[in-house]
Motif scaffolding. Structure first.
Motif, PDB file in Angstrom:
ATOM      1  N   ILE A 119       0.863  -1.187   0.000  1.00  0.00           N
ATOM      2  CA  ILE A 119       0.000   0.000   0.000  1.00  0.00           C
ATOM      3  C   ILE A 119       0.896   1.232   0.000  1.00  0.00           C
ATOM      4  CG2 ILE A 119      -1.817   1.265   1.188  1.00  0.00           C
ATOM      5  CD1 ILE A 119      -2.790  -1.376   2.304  1.00  0.00           C
ATOM      6  N   TYR A 120       0.769   2.029  -1.062  1.00  0.00           N
ATOM      7  CA  TYR A 120       1.695   3.147  -1.296  1.00  0.00           C
ATOM      8  C   TYR A 120       1.265   4.416  -0.562  1.00  0.00           C
ATOM      9  CZ  TYR A 120       4.211   0.639  -5.006  1.00  0.00           C
ATOM     10  OH  TYR A 120       4.977  -0.251  -5.700  1.00  0.00           O
ATOM     11  N   CYS A 121       2.207   5.332  -0.492  1.00  0.00           N
ATOM     12  CA  CYS A 121       1.958   6.701   0.018  1.00  0.00           C
ATOM     13  C   CYS A 121       1.433   6.721   1.447  1.00  0.00           C
ATOM     14  CB  CYS A 121       0.982   7.468  -0.877  1.00  0.00           C
ATOM     15  SG  CYS A 121       1.492   7.616  -2.586  1.00  0.00           S
ATOM     16  N   VAL A 122       1.903   5.797   2.268  1.00  0.00           N
ATOM     17  CA  VAL A 122       1.460   5.812   3.662  1.00  0.00           C
ATOM     18  C   VAL A 122       2.256   6.897   4.394  1.00  0.00           C
ATOM     19  CG1 VAL A 122       1.243   4.475   5.781  1.00  0.00           C
ATOM     20  CG2 VAL A 122       0.848   3.372   3.556  1.00  0.00           C
ATOM     21  N   GLY A 123       1.530   7.882   4.886  1.00  0.00           N
ATOM     22  CA  GLY A 123       2.187   9.016   5.549  1.00  0.00           C
ATOM     23  C   GLY A 123       2.737  10.049   4.578  1.00  0.00           C
ATOM     24  N   SER A 124       2.392   9.923   3.295  1.00  0.00           N
ATOM     25  CA  SER A 124       2.821  10.923   2.307  1.00  0.00           C
ATOM     26  C   SER A 124       1.596  11.408   1.532  1.00  0.00           C
ATOM     27  CB  SER A 124       3.794  10.322   1.288  1.00  0.00           C
ATOM     28  OG  SER A 124       4.892   9.720   1.900  1.00  0.00           O
ATOM     29  N   ARG A 125       1.737  12.524   0.861  1.00  0.00           N
ATOM     30  CA  ARG A 125       0.710  13.059  -0.029  1.00  0.00           C
ATOM     31  C   ARG A 125      -0.657  13.156   0.646  1.00  0.00           C
ATOM     32  NH1 ARG A 125       0.814   9.749  -5.489  1.00  0.00           N
ATOM     33  NH2 ARG A 125      -0.527  11.472  -6.129  1.00  0.00           N
ATOM     34  N   GLN A 126      -0.660  13.636   1.902  1.00  0.00           N
ATOM     35  CA  GLN A 126      -1.934  13.748   2.612  1.00  0.00           C
ATOM     36  C   GLN A 126      -2.431  15.175   2.512  1.00  0.00           C
ATOM     37  OE1 GLN A 126       0.031  12.823   6.272  1.00  0.00           O
ATOM     38  NE2 GLN A 126      -0.846  10.765   6.344  1.00  0.00           N
ATOM     39  N   TYR A 184       3.656  16.339   1.278  1.00  0.00           N
ATOM     40  CA  TYR A 184       4.592  16.115   0.173  1.00  0.00           C
ATOM     41  C   TYR A 184       4.661  14.649  -0.239  1.00  0.00           C
ATOM     42  CZ  TYR A 184       7.383  14.662   4.144  1.00  0.00           C
ATOM     43  OH  TYR A 184       7.795  14.024   5.275  1.00  0.00           O
ATOM     44  N   CYS A 185       5.191  14.435  -1.426  1.00  0.00           N
ATOM     45  CA  CYS A 185       5.498  13.092  -1.925  1.00  0.00           C
ATOM     46  C   CYS A 185       6.910  12.756  -1.480  1.00  0.00           C
ATOM     47  CB  CYS A 185       5.379  13.106  -3.449  1.00  0.00           C
ATOM     48  SG  CYS A 185       6.231  11.772  -4.321  1.00  0.00           S
ATOM     49  N   SER A 186       7.115  11.534  -1.031  1.00  0.00           N
ATOM     50  CA  SER A 186       8.425  11.158  -0.498  1.00  0.00           C
ATOM     51  C   SER A 186       9.435  10.749  -1.561  1.00  0.00           C
ATOM     52  CB  SER A 186       8.280  10.050   0.531  1.00  0.00           C
ATOM     53  OG  SER A 186       8.105  10.606   1.794  1.00  0.00           O
ATOM     54  N   ARG A 187       9.100  10.889  -2.748  1.00  0.00           N
ATOM     55  CA  ARG A 187      10.007  10.859  -3.890  1.00  0.00           C
ATOM     56  C   ARG A 187      10.599   9.499  -4.242  1.00  0.00           C
ATOM     57  NH1 ARG A 187      13.830  15.648  -5.941  1.00  0.00           N
ATOM     58  NH2 ARG A 187      14.881  14.509  -7.556  1.00  0.00           N
ATOM     59  N   ASN A 188      11.143   8.778  -3.276  1.00  0.00           N
ATOM     60  CA  ASN A 188      11.835   7.558  -3.710  1.00  0.00           C
ATOM     61  C   ASN A 188      11.147   6.277  -3.289  1.00  0.00           C
ATOM     62  OD1 ASN A 188      12.404   7.433  -1.031  1.00  0.00           O
ATOM     63  ND2 ASN A 188      14.401   6.518  -1.378  1.00  0.00           N
ATOM     64  N   CYS A 189       9.988   6.370  -2.603  1.00  0.00           N
ATOM     65  CA  CYS A 189       9.403   5.117  -2.099  1.00  0.00           C
ATOM     66  C   CYS A 189       8.789   4.265  -3.201  1.00  0.00           C
ATOM     67  CB  CYS A 189       8.427   5.357  -0.965  1.00  0.00           C
ATOM     68  SG  CYS A 189       7.738   6.975  -0.816  1.00  0.00           S
ATOM     69  N   CYS A 190       8.238   4.881  -4.260  1.00  0.00           N
ATOM     70  CA  CYS A 190       7.705   4.067  -5.361  1.00  0.00           C
ATOM     71  C   CYS A 190       8.797   3.151  -5.897  1.00  0.00           C
ATOM     72  CB  CYS A 190       7.211   4.952  -6.511  1.00  0.00           C
ATOM     73  SG  CYS A 190       5.573   5.663  -6.264  1.00  0.00           S
ATOM     74  N   THR A 191       9.932   3.742  -6.226  1.00  0.00           N
ATOM     75  CA  THR A 191      11.022   2.962  -6.808  1.00  0.00           C
ATOM     76  C   THR A 191      11.562   1.937  -5.816  1.00  0.00           C
ATOM     77  OG1 THR A 191      11.595   4.793  -8.232  1.00  0.00           O
ATOM     78  CG2 THR A 191      13.299   3.129  -7.902  1.00  0.00           C
ATOM     79  N   ARG A 208      -0.937   5.135  -5.635  1.00  0.00           N
ATOM     80  CA  ARG A 208      -1.720   6.351  -5.886  1.00  0.00           C
ATOM     81  C   ARG A 208      -1.260   7.023  -7.174  1.00  0.00           C
ATOM     82  NH1 ARG A 208      -2.214  10.598  -1.306  1.00  0.00           N
ATOM     83  NH2 ARG A 208      -3.244  11.712  -2.998  1.00  0.00           N
ATOM     84  N   GLY A 209      -0.819   6.209  -8.129  1.00  0.00           N
ATOM     85  CA  GLY A 209      -0.225   6.760  -9.355  1.00  0.00           C
ATOM     86  C   GLY A 209       1.271   6.686  -9.142  1.00  0.00           C
ATOM     87  N   LEU A 210       1.947   5.869  -9.942  1.00  0.00           N
ATOM     88  CA  LEU A 210       3.357   5.606  -9.678  1.00  0.00           C
ATOM     89  C   LEU A 210       4.239   6.771 -10.071  1.00  0.00           C
ATOM     90  CD1 LEU A 210       4.004   1.964 -10.685  1.00  0.00           C
ATOM     91  CD2 LEU A 210       4.349   3.007  -8.465  1.00  0.00           C
ATOM     92  N   ARG A 211       5.307   6.918  -9.314  1.00  0.00           N
ATOM     93  CA  ARG A 211       6.236   8.018  -9.594  1.00  0.00           C
ATOM     94  C   ARG A 211       7.647   7.514  -9.820  1.00  0.00           C
ATOM     95  NH1 ARG A 211       3.392  12.758  -6.030  1.00  0.00           N
ATOM     96  NH2 ARG A 211       1.771  13.024  -7.574  1.00  0.00           N
ATOM     97  N   THR A 212       7.766   6.574 -10.738  1.00  0.00           N
ATOM     98  CA  THR A 212       9.089   6.078 -11.100  1.00  0.00           C
ATOM     99  C   THR A 212       9.653   7.009 -12.167  1.00  0.00           C
ATOM    100  OG1 THR A 212       7.817   4.607 -12.507  1.00  0.00           O
ATOM    101  CG2 THR A 212       8.840   3.636 -10.555  1.00  0.00           C
ATOM    102  N   LEU A 249       3.399  -1.607   4.129  1.00  0.00           N
ATOM    103  CA  LEU A 249       3.007  -0.206   4.062  1.00  0.00           C
ATOM    104  C   LEU A 249       4.200   0.593   3.532  1.00  0.00           C
ATOM    105  CD1 LEU A 249       1.046   0.258   7.415  1.00  0.00           C
ATOM    106  CD2 LEU A 249       0.234  -0.577   5.180  1.00  0.00           C
ATOM    107  N   VAL A 250       3.971   1.251   2.413  1.00  0.00           N
ATOM    108  CA  VAL A 250       5.051   2.000   1.774  1.00  0.00           C
ATOM    109  C   VAL A 250       5.172   3.344   2.498  1.00  0.00           C
ATOM    110  CG1 VAL A 250       5.861   3.012  -0.369  1.00  0.00           C
ATOM    111  CG2 VAL A 250       4.670   0.808  -0.391  1.00  0.00           C
ATOM    112  N   THR A 251       6.025   3.325   3.509  1.00  0.00           N
ATOM    113  CA  THR A 251       6.190   4.517   4.343  1.00  0.00           C
ATOM    114  C   THR A 251       7.302   5.382   3.763  1.00  0.00           C
ATOM    115  OG1 THR A 251       7.597   3.146   5.717  1.00  0.00           O
ATOM    116  CG2 THR A 251       5.345   3.483   6.460  1.00  0.00           C
TER     117      THR A 251
END
Ligand SMILES: Cc1cc2nc3c(=O)[nH]c(=O)nc-3n(C[C@H](O)[C@H](O)[C@H](O)COP(=O)(O)OP(=O)(O)OC[C@H]3O[C@@H](n4cnc5c(N)ncnc54)[C@H](O)[C@@H]3O)c2cc1C
Ligand code: SF4
Ligand code: SF4
Lengths: 574, 433
Positions: free
Chosen positions: A309-316, A323-330, A353-357, A416-418
């Motif tokens: 599960i992506y964006c946990v604690g980000s992009r809220q 903010y987006c944590s920038r490197n967690c998707c990758t 939540r939409g990949l950011r690679t 959880l993708v923190t």
């Protein structure tokens, strides 16, 4: 005070940033030859800061024998120094230069009222002319700078910064609060775009550091005192080993901050974290796959289906981290691909939540798709749910990519993708008075062009303490910060600004109000032989003016903001 | 300093004077090294100097670039050759490279030119202005753009008819048709590659109609329409000069698409499109702006907030890839796309379409090196030999890389990469001496 008699005024179009709203020609006419004819020259210019105009200014100043120069343009934060330097190149004392801001204060502030904006601009320029009459020539001081840099934090950024400074014949004090170096990277096994593990990278850097004679590595150490300013910063550090405490003092020319980040810790119950044993965080998952072999096991059961599960604690939009944590998707895809390669029978379900690679990281995403990873997507208003039914843990979402179909995955493990959050302990930032952005990471002076410098002269920031970054990006910023710190100190001496506060010893009664108001600890309490008074430490004072208004007996004056200057400006404005 | 004297040894050769090369040159010069900065264009400043405003701060690009450019141009330790290209570079030993640099004649003596524009007025030849990306024309005798540096005229000899009108008009006699190509052999101790990127040529995707439908333009062209030094005083659509009121952005044009040979995400186009959408909302308050995207990649500091701000301002975001575009008689455009949220094929009409084209490598850089192999990555960017630990090192010891020459990145990342290249180059110079 020597009143000026020959002032030149430039009024900038700023492309159209100013001239779209302010009638610059009208401003020119309003001030040309004005104020008892001391304005001997007034010109408009498309971009005052352009190289061509700067050259023209130098010629004008010489040809017209100007003794004062004003540019009416953007914020002084952007260009006051630019034009001071132009003045200096024309052999005029650079502190006789006066800046008027007619962009932020007139054109942008009043873009709905062109006539009003123009009138206000005229007033602002007239006030600058009034001030210019009294602007004194001042001399900068030169101080000796210590060619030593304190690097705080020995993660990958701090280690690289230390090495690169040491290679430049600069002494480095590398200060780490833990008992080991390497920060977060030392925790990692396999990494994206590298054949080395995180630990191997750190071992490589550590070997170089211990070999280097210019680096003093202090582990178990924290800075607790900071005095002085760029060129000569006195720091005190405390080292605690086996219960014993040792204090050491250093004088350094610059401080390079590389204190890194914290992992976001999910709140109790966030996606079942803490209550459902199958729910873990990304760092925990990375450690798990690095340390296991054969079968991937968790709590005694073999893992096949993994839900991320992506964006946990980000992009809220509502929460604390917008903010987006920038490197967690990758990092997540890399971990998922690694798990699949290392252990058999794994299926990866990515709830994104939409990949950011971004950039070349996109290839990793494409590869994982080809390898059969399953990607689902949600928006913030439809986040997945994690529920337990008997022994089963179910992750459910309405998938954006398949027309909001409800999809349910029975997961053996939920990752959880923190993301990255600023260090919870920010005493070091407070000690060095580093400003933070709205995301609570340390803030740079200028986001676009000066990303590693801070408003505190001589203090640079590197790596993830400035904002989320991957390793390559952290190292780029570390080397940049090293370049800036080095370039401050490489000449061995520094110029200091003469725009400081001054104390009138006659009037001062030492009430201490100024000392309390000064944000830079520049005010000292001294005995001048007659009485106890305040004294300004010129090398620390930033001329911010916080002290002047709190001084009851009016004993504090600010150089370049003297009473005649301020009063004449007020006269011109009203 | 733009110099005609050929000091034949320098500490560093920096190839490319965009923001990455410029920052590298300044870092080196400020620490006492002599730098030769070479750019093939007639001005320093690269792509950045041509931008409107920059995300996510919305600083005016010209306002923050020109002072840098001015600092570079005036620096006593920097020698600039514009209109110049590096031919061959040979590594003789550690700390010793010989570079062949060819300077094309500008046919104007830069020191004497006052940029009075009289030559421009006199010249009878009209051609497409490459510095305004073809939105308007220019003369064959021309000043590249208003904030160029050096600010001096140049003669575009390919289009010049040698009528001599400019020569007669020039009050300082600085036009000189006898100038010739100069080739120099220069000795340098280290080399920094900062040759930047190329944008994807949208004509390679005929289904979007770029080059055929007049009202389909690129984001780079829109940058010029939105810049303070813009060619028109507002935003216009090319076919009839009408102010558009239903504008579409098509993202990922030439990126993330193996079928056109570029699987990489360009990492700047989402953000520059969001920026332009915000600027358009400011310039044309009545206009509708829609961004068609696959994923929005707002990953950097302040980016996600900037994206949210655009949504708040009323920019429409539609998740869907545009299949094809067709043109109506009135110049409007029909976009066919799969709307992911709705799960069906849709059509939408817009009166202007902006293609957010992607970042491609500037190829051929490896050919500079004669007796050494400069490794490229699988996408033809300059390969980083130790990507995580020393991101600006290349396969050749003493040759470093800065900015988008290694892959797509925005301005702050280019500055950081330039800082890293500077650091490595300074260390190399100190260690070798
Ligand atoms: C439409 C658009 C909008 C953008 N908006 C933003 C924004 O708002 N914010 C942001 O941060 N970024 C933005 N960017 C990205 C930004 O332009 C780049 O990050 C930046 O320009 C990269 O700088 P660079 O120096 O690496 O490359 P470049 O700017 O490409 O500079 C490279 C230089 O090298 C020269 N050169 C190339 N080859 C040679 C050679 N063989 N010999 C000599 N010289 C050579 C070129 O002439 C050029 O001057 C935008 C980009 C585009 C296309
Ligand atoms: S990098 Fe990906 S997972 Fe991390 S916050 Fe950004 S979008 Fe979410
Ligand atoms: S940055 Fe955005 S528009 Fe550009 S290629 Fe990546 S996803 Fe597409």
């Amino acid at each position: 005070m020597n009143k000026k008699k020959r002032i030149g005024v430039y009024i900038c179009h700023c492309g159209g940033n100013i001239s779209d709203y302010v009638d610059v020609e009208k401003v020119r006419q309003a001030v040309d030859g004005g104020d008892a004819e001391i304005v001997v020259m007034a010109k408009t210019t498309m971009f005052a800061c352009s190289d061509a105009n700067q050259r023209e200014m130098v010629e004008d100043i010489k040809a017209n024998n100007l003794d004062g120069v004003i540019v009416s343009s953007c914020s002084p934060k952007l260009h006051m120094l630019t034009f001071r330097n132009v003045t200096e190149r024309a052999d005029l004392n650079k502190f006789t230069y006066v800046h008027a801001n007619i962009r932020e204060q007139a054109s942008w502030a009043h873009s709905d009222n062109k006539i009003g904006a123009t009138e206000k601009a005229i007033h602002l320029v007239k006030a600058a002319i009034a001030k210019s009459r009294y602007a004194d020539a001042l001399e900068t001081n030169k101080i000796k700078a210590t060619k030593t840099v304190a690097v705080i934090g020995a993660g990958v950024a701090g280690m690289k910064a230390a090495l690169s400074l040491a290679e430049k014949d600069t002494e480095v004090i590398l200060i780490e609060k833990e008992n080991h170096v390497g920060g977060r990277v030392a925790e990692w096994g396999s990494l994206f775009s590298s054949t080395e593990t995180g630990k191997e990278i750190i071992d490589r850097l550590y070997a170089e550091i211990v070999r280097h004679k210019n680096i003093t590595l202090m582990t178990n150490t924290e800075v607790f005192e900071n005095k002085g300013s760029v060129g000569n910063i006195a720091i005190k550090v405390r080292t605690i080993t086996e219960g014993t405490e040792k204090l050491t003092e250093y004088t350094v020319g610059s401080v390079l901050m590389a204190t890194g980040y914290d992992h976001y810790t999910p709140k109790e119950g966030e996606y079942g974290y803490g209550s459902t044993p199958k729910v873990i965080t990304l760092p925990e998952f990375k450690n798990m796959i690095d340390n296991q072999s054969g079968k991937l096991m968790h709590n005694g059961a073999e893992i096949k289906n993994i839900a991320y599960i992506y964006c946990v604690g980000s992009r809220q939009s509502e929460g604390e981290n917008t903010y987006c944590s920038r490197n967690c998707c990758t990092s997540t895809i890399h971990a998922a691909v690694t798990a699949k390669q290392k252990f058999s029978g794994i299926t990866n379900y990515h709830f994104t939540r939409g990949l950011r690679t971004y950039g070349k990281q996109e290839i990793l995403y494409a590869d994982s798709l080809r390898a059969g990873d399953i990607y689902l997507q949600f928006y913030e208003d439809g986040i997945p749910t994690v529920t337990n039914e008997g022994k089963k843990t179910l992750v459910k979402v309405n998938d954006v990519l398949t027309n909001n179909r409800e999809i349910e995955v029975e997961a053996d493990l939920v990752v959880l993708v923190t993301g990255m959050v600023p260090r919870a302990n920010s005493t070091i930032g407070t000690l060095f008075k580093l400003p933070k952005g709205r995301d609570n990471f340390f803030n740079e002076v200028h986001m676009k062009l000066r990303p590693v410098e801070t408003v505190i002269d001589g203090v640079t920031i590197a790596g993830a303490c400035q904002g989320p970054k991957n390793i390559t990006e952290s190292v780029n910023s570390a080397l940049s910060a090293a370049t800036k710190s080095y370039s401050i100190l490489s000449k061995g001496e520094l110029e200091t600004d003469p725009l400081v506060a001054t104390i009138d010893p006659e009037k001062c009664t030492w009430c201490g109000a100024c000392e309390a108001a000064c944000p830079f600890d520049a005010i000292l309490k001294i005995d001048n032989g007659k009485k106890i008074i305040a004294e300004i430490n010129n090398s620390v004072c930033k001329g911010c003016g916080m002290c002047a208004p709190v001084c009851e007996p009016d004993a504090i004056n600010l150089i370049a903001c003297s009473s005649p200057e301020i009063m004449s400006m007020i006269d011109a404005l009203v | 300093m733009e110099n005609t004297v050929k000091n034949i040894t320098y500490d560093a050769l920096v190839i490319g004077a965009g923001i990455a090369g410029g920052e590298t040159a300044l870092n080196l010069a400020n620490t006492g090294y002599k730098v030769l900065l070479v750019d093939k264009e007639l001005s320093v400043g690269g792509k950045m100097i041509m931008l409107s405003k920059v995300f996510p701060t919305l600083d005016c690009a010209a306002c923050i670039t020109t002072p840098k450019v001015s600092e570079i141009s005036r620096h006593p330790n920097i020698t600039i050759f514009t209109g110049s290209e590096v031919g061959k570079i040979r590594k003789l030993s550690d700390n010793e490279f010989v570079a062949q640099v060819t300077r094309q004649p500008r046919y104007v003596h830069v020191e004497d030119c006052t940029a009075c524009q009289l030559c421009e007025k006199a010249c009878p030849v009209n051609v497409r202005d490459q510095y305004q990306f073809g939105l308007i024309g220019r003369k064959a005798a021309f000043i590249p753009f208003s904030i160029c540096s050096p600010k001096a005229a140049a003669i575009d000899i390919e289009n010049c008819t040698l009528c001599g009108a400019c020569e007669k008009a020039c009050p300082t006699n600085c036009i000189d048709f006898t100038m010739e190509v100069e080739t120099m052999e220069l000795h340098v101790k280290t080399v920094v590659i900062a040759t930047g990127f190329n944008l994807f040529n949208a004509e390679k995707m005929p289904r979007y109609g770029y080059g055929v439908y007049k009202n389909v333009i690129t984001a780079q062209q829109m940058e010029r329409e939105l810049a303070p030094t813009r060619p028109f005083n507002t935003v216009l659509r090319p076919s009839d000069g009408k102010v558009p009121d239903k504008i579409a952005y098509v993202l990922c044009v030439g990126s993330r698409d193996a079928s056109i040979g570029n699987p990489v995400c360009s990492q700047i186009c989402c953000m520059y499109s969001i920026k332009q959408a915000q600027l358009l909302m400011g310039t044309l308050p009545m206009a509708d702006v829609t961004i068609y995207y696959i994923n929005i990649r707002s990953f950097g500091k302040g980016f996600e907030e900037f994206y949210e701000q655009a949504k708040g301002m009323g920019v429409n975001f539609v998740k869907g890839k545009i299949g094809r575009i067709s043109e109506k008689e009135n110049g409007n455009l029909i976009l066919r796309y799969e709307d992911i949220n709705e799960g069906k094929l849709q059509e939408a009409e817009h009166d202007m379409v902006i293609l957010s084209t992607g970042v491609l490598p500037n190829t051929g850089i490896d050919k500079f090196f004669e007796n050494q192999k400069l490794q490229l990555d699988p996408y033809d960017f300059v390969a980083q030999s130790d990507m995580l630990v020393s991101p600006s090192k290349t396969s050749i010891d003493g040759v470093f890389v800065a900015g988008t020459a290694t892959g797509p990145m925005d301005i702050p990342d280019s500055i950081l990469s330039a800082g890293a290249a500077s650091s490595e180059a300074i260390s190399y110079l100190i260690q070798q001496s």
